[in-house]
Design an enzyme around this catalytic site. Structure first.
Site, PDB file in Angstrom:
ATOM      1  N   HIS A  45       0.869  -1.188   0.000  1.00 33.55           N
ATOM      2  CA  HIS A  45       0.000   0.000   0.000  1.00 33.55           C
ATOM      3  C   HIS A  45       0.898   1.228   0.000  1.00 33.55           C
ATOM      4  O   HIS A  45       1.883   1.257   0.745  1.00 33.55           O
ATOM      5  CB  HIS A  45      -0.799   0.129   1.292  1.00 33.55           C
ATOM      6  CG  HIS A  45      -1.738  -0.974   1.587  1.00 33.55           C
ATOM      7  ND1 HIS A  45      -3.053  -0.740   1.934  1.00 33.55           N
ATOM      8  CD2 HIS A  45      -1.585  -2.321   1.637  1.00 33.55           C
ATOM      9  CE1 HIS A  45      -3.658  -1.878   2.178  1.00 33.55           C
ATOM     10  NE2 HIS A  45      -2.782  -2.863   2.014  1.00 33.55           N
ATOM     11  N   ARG A  77       4.729  -4.692  -5.346  1.00 34.57           N
ATOM     12  CA  ARG A  77       5.908  -3.917  -4.931  1.00 34.57           C
ATOM     13  C   ARG A  77       7.039  -4.005  -5.960  1.00 34.57           C
ATOM     14  O   ARG A  77       7.828  -3.062  -6.087  1.00 34.57           O
ATOM     15  CB  ARG A  77       6.370  -4.266  -3.516  1.00 34.57           C
ATOM     16  CG  ARG A  77       6.770  -5.681  -3.294  1.00 34.57           C
ATOM     17  CD  ARG A  77       6.888  -5.983  -1.802  1.00 34.57           C
ATOM     18  NE  ARG A  77       7.978  -5.265  -1.188  1.00 34.57           N
ATOM     19  CZ  ARG A  77       7.970  -4.798   0.067  1.00 34.57           C
ATOM     20  NH1 ARG A  77       6.922  -4.937   0.834  1.00 34.57           N
ATOM     21  NH2 ARG A  77       9.011  -4.191   0.562  1.00 34.57           N
ATOM     22  N   TYR A 111      -5.970  -7.490  -1.204  1.00 37.12           N
ATOM     23  CA  TYR A 111      -6.180  -6.320  -2.071  1.00 37.12           C
ATOM     24  C   TYR A 111      -5.726  -6.570  -3.496  1.00 37.12           C
ATOM     25  O   TYR A 111      -4.945  -7.475  -3.773  1.00 37.12           O
ATOM     26  CB  TYR A 111      -5.501  -5.075  -1.502  1.00 37.12           C
ATOM     27  CG  TYR A 111      -4.038  -5.172  -1.154  1.00 37.12           C
ATOM     28  CD1 TYR A 111      -3.627  -5.613   0.112  1.00 37.12           C
ATOM     29  CD2 TYR A 111      -3.052  -4.790  -2.061  1.00 37.12           C
ATOM     30  CE1 TYR A 111      -2.278  -5.657   0.447  1.00 37.12           C
ATOM     31  CE2 TYR A 111      -1.699  -4.838  -1.726  1.00 37.12           C
ATOM     32  CZ  TYR A 111      -1.326  -5.273  -0.468  1.00 37.12           C
ATOM     33  OH  TYR A 111       0.005  -5.326  -0.128  1.00 37.12           O
TER      34      TYR A 111
HETATM   35  P1  FAD Z   1      14.624  -2.470   2.209  1.00 36.60           P
HETATM   36  O1  FAD Z   1      13.461  -2.234   1.328  1.00 36.60           O
HETATM   37  O2  FAD Z   1      14.730  -3.694   3.009  1.00 36.60           O
HETATM   38  O3  FAD Z   1      15.926  -2.184   1.383  1.00 36.60           O
HETATM   39  C1  FAD Z   1      17.217  -2.386   1.890  1.00 36.60           C
HETATM   40  C2  FAD Z   1      18.142  -2.631   0.695  1.00 36.60           C
HETATM   41  O4  FAD Z   1      19.489  -2.607   1.149  1.00 36.60           O
HETATM   42  C3  FAD Z   1      17.922  -3.995   0.046  1.00 36.60           C
HETATM   43  O5  FAD Z   1      17.726  -3.847  -1.348  1.00 36.60           O
HETATM   44  C4  FAD Z   1      19.180  -4.761   0.392  1.00 36.60           C
HETATM   45  O6  FAD Z   1      19.532  -5.708  -0.612  1.00 36.60           O
HETATM   46  C5  FAD Z   1      20.200  -3.637   0.517  1.00 36.60           C
HETATM   47  N1  FAD Z   1      21.354  -3.948   1.367  1.00 36.60           N
HETATM   48  C6  FAD Z   1      21.343  -4.498   2.607  1.00 36.60           C
HETATM   49  N2  FAD Z   1      22.583  -4.620   3.079  1.00 36.60           N
HETATM   50  C7  FAD Z   1      23.424  -4.149   2.123  1.00 36.60           C
HETATM   51  C8  FAD Z   1      24.846  -4.024   2.027  1.00 36.60           C
HETATM   52  N3  FAD Z   1      25.670  -4.419   3.022  1.00 36.60           N
HETATM   53  N4  FAD Z   1      25.377  -3.484   0.905  1.00 36.60           N
HETATM   54  C9  FAD Z   1      24.563  -3.068  -0.119  1.00 36.60           C
HETATM   55  N5  FAD Z   1      23.217  -3.193  -0.080  1.00 36.60           N
HETATM   56  C10 FAD Z   1      22.641  -3.706   1.035  1.00 36.60           C
HETATM   57  N6  FAD Z   1       5.374  -0.919   3.896  1.00 36.60           N
HETATM   58  C11 FAD Z   1       4.463  -0.053   3.374  1.00 36.60           C
HETATM   59  O7  FAD Z   1       4.720   1.158   3.338  1.00 36.60           O
HETATM   60  N7  FAD Z   1       3.260  -0.497   2.889  1.00 36.60           N
HETATM   61  C12 FAD Z   1       2.919  -1.833   2.912  1.00 36.60           C
HETATM   62  O8  FAD Z   1       1.841  -2.218   2.453  1.00 36.60           O
HETATM   63  C13 FAD Z   1       3.865  -2.775   3.447  1.00 36.60           C
HETATM   64  N8  FAD Z   1       3.590  -4.102   3.482  1.00 36.60           N
HETATM   65  C14 FAD Z   1       4.512  -4.971   3.993  1.00 36.60           C
HETATM   66  C15 FAD Z   1       4.213  -6.342   4.060  1.00 36.60           C
HETATM   67  C16 FAD Z   1       5.133  -7.246   4.574  1.00 36.60           C
HETATM   68  C17 FAD Z   1       4.766  -8.711   4.659  1.00 36.60           C
HETATM   69  C18 FAD Z   1       6.402  -6.788   5.028  1.00 36.60           C
HETATM   70  C19 FAD Z   1       7.428  -7.751   5.586  1.00 36.60           C
HETATM   71  C20 FAD Z   1       6.701  -5.428   4.985  1.00 36.60           C
HETATM   72  C21 FAD Z   1       5.757  -4.509   4.483  1.00 36.60           C
HETATM   73  N9  FAD Z   1       6.027  -3.135   4.438  1.00 36.60           N
HETATM   74  C22 FAD Z   1       5.101  -2.257   3.940  1.00 36.60           C
HETATM   75  C23 FAD Z   1       7.287  -2.613   5.010  1.00 36.60           C
HETATM   76  C24 FAD Z   1       8.320  -2.356   3.944  1.00 36.60           C
HETATM   77  O9  FAD Z   1       8.517  -3.483   3.125  1.00 36.60           O
HETATM   78  C25 FAD Z   1       9.652  -1.960   4.584  1.00 36.60           C
HETATM   79  O10 FAD Z   1       9.439  -1.068   5.636  1.00 36.60           O
HETATM   80  C26 FAD Z   1      10.525  -1.285   3.520  1.00 36.60           C
HETATM   81  O11 FAD Z   1      10.882  -2.224   2.533  1.00 36.60           O
HETATM   82  C27 FAD Z   1      11.775  -0.666   4.142  1.00 36.60           C
HETATM   83  O12 FAD Z   1      12.498  -0.020   3.127  1.00 36.60           O
HETATM   84  P2  FAD Z   1      14.077   0.189   3.286  1.00 36.60           P
HETATM   85  O13 FAD Z   1      14.515   0.862   2.042  1.00 36.60           O
HETATM   86  O14 FAD Z   1      14.371   0.795   4.604  1.00 36.60           O
HETATM   87  O15 FAD Z   1      14.664  -1.287   3.348  1.00 36.60           O
END
Ligand code: FAD
Length: 381
Positions: free
Chosen positions: A50, A111, A219
């Protein structure tokens, strides 16, 4: 043999949902930014997301709002329903009401589709896949980053958008594994022929609730209605696997949700491929940055996903961090980082707390404080 060191202004570690937004916004504000992502490429894994109006406003700034609106589904309501009787517990208006009251669309989308649009919006020569960060050295005038592939980069500032197992977090606060929350989620894109075969009309955004907060959030992930997805929340005793997810089965879904309302039964019957994911957690961190290192998203405030705002908070972080750096300039980055944390901490912690409690929109409530928020104009500090 000496290895060349590339010199750059800002390195964003991780090109996930938050990191890709940070790279786009910082570049749009005139900073010189490179993204480093450990994955060799991104795949379209079977999961939906979402995106609230609070973040669609940021996507407008990045220039991808329209594209995402075209792909995604636009639910008119978020319904909450009793999983056994089907009784409505709440009907939260979105759709036109949301556009009018909150200033942008509320969409649900695959996503992988959203992430691909985010990555395509970045200058391709500045997104470096296959770059896993494995060493950080804080120096007087920069940070030396070493990647598993041997590349070394000296960056003026480093944004840790590297998710729940963040290396930047480990660097700032010491290594500590996230805590298993005691909950798992099953994720499935259902078989549409079987779903239609049930003869039932499925709402485009509905959360089914049972006792003890067990639930299924279901959804559409495409505006043309050709894809329907669900994610569950189910308490379990422990998580023994060391992979990020495992396969589940229709039989497991039947064992947990069988005997429920006929629409839930139809979802279970239309399940073919389903995976099971653990939900991890951390307490709110007491440090979001140090020196030239700063974090955003799951690196600093992971949460159970029950408010559908985890990625939205990561992308809001990216918008506020960009504004703070614009205001202070690169040289005064420590002022920018303090202002960023002061602006974000309370809101991110509030969302994290409600998300973990899994109470959001179960009963009628006004979600305006989340959806009407505009990270591009909100007061800083
Ligand atoms: P991530 O998306 O986890 O990205 C981190 C990136 O860093 C990854 O690509 C990884 O490969 C990279 N990385 C890690 N370590 C290293 C390294 N050492 N060197 C280089 N690259 C690295 N959120 C919403 O807003 N709406 C929703 O509907 C929703 N539904 C969800 C449903 C589920 C089941 C889950 C588990 C989560 C959901 N979320 C939702 C939450 C959302 O997925 C996360 O909060 C979001 O992905 C966080 O984004 P981020 O960029 O912080 O981390």
């Amino acid at each position: 043999m000496s290895v060349n060191i590339d010199r750059i202004e800002i390195a964003v570690i991780g090109a996930g949902l938050g990191g890709a937004a940070a790279a786009a916004l910082l570049a749009g504000a005139g900073f010189s930014v490179h993204s480093f992502e450990q994955a060799p490429a991104f795949a379209r894994l079977g999961a939906g997301i979402h995106i609230g109006p609070n973040v669609m406003k940021i996507f407008r700034r990045i220039g991808i709002e329209k594209k995402l609106e075209q792909i995604g589904s636009h639910p008119d309501f978020w319904f909450s329903r009793d999983g056994m009787t089907g009784d409505y517990l709440s009907r939260i208006p979105l759709g036109d009401y949301g556009r009018r009251e909150y200033g942008a669309s509320y969409i649900t989308i695959h996503r992988g589709d959203m992430h691909a649009v985010q990555i395509d919006a970045l200058p391709q020569d500045r997104v470096h896949f296959g770059h896993r960060l494995n060493n950080i050295e804080e120096r007087e005038t920069d940070v030396l980053l070493t990647f598993e592939n041997g590349r070394r980069v000296a960056a003026g500032l480093v944004v840790g958008a590297d998710g729940i197992n963040s290396m930047i977090r480990d660097m700032l606060l010491g290594p500590e594994k996230p805590r298993f929350s005691g909950w798992v989620g099953h994720r499935a894109l259902v078989n549409m022929n079987k779903l239609h075969g049930s003869g039932l009309a499925f709402e485009t955004c509905v959360k089914w609730w049972w006792e003890a907060s067990r639930h299924i959030m279901a959804y559409a992930t495409k505006g043309d209605g050709s894809e329907y997805y669900y994610v569950t929340g189910v308490p379990v005793d422990s998580w023994e696997h060391d992979t990020s997810f495992v396969d589940s089965s229709r039989e497991e879904m039947e064992a947990i949700f069988g005997g429920s309302h006929p629409m839930v039964q139809a979802l279970v019957d239309a399940t073919e491929t389903v995976t099971k994911w653990p939900f991890w957690n951390r307490d709110p961190l007491n440090l979001w940055s140090r020196g030239r290192l700063v974090m955003l998203g799951d690196a600093c405030h992971p949460m159970r996903p029950h408010m559908a705002q985890g990625a939205c908070m990561a992308i809001e972080d990216a918008a506020i961090l960009t504004r703070c750096l614009e205001e202070s300039g690169m040289a005064d980055y420590s002022d920018a980082f303090s202002l960023y944390e002061a602006t974000r901490r309370e809101r991110a912690t509030r969302v994290q707390t409600i998300s973990n409690a899994n109470t959001w929109l179960k009963q009628p409530e006004d979600p305006a404080w989340v959806y009407a928020y505009d990270p591009l104009t909100a007061a800083l500090g």
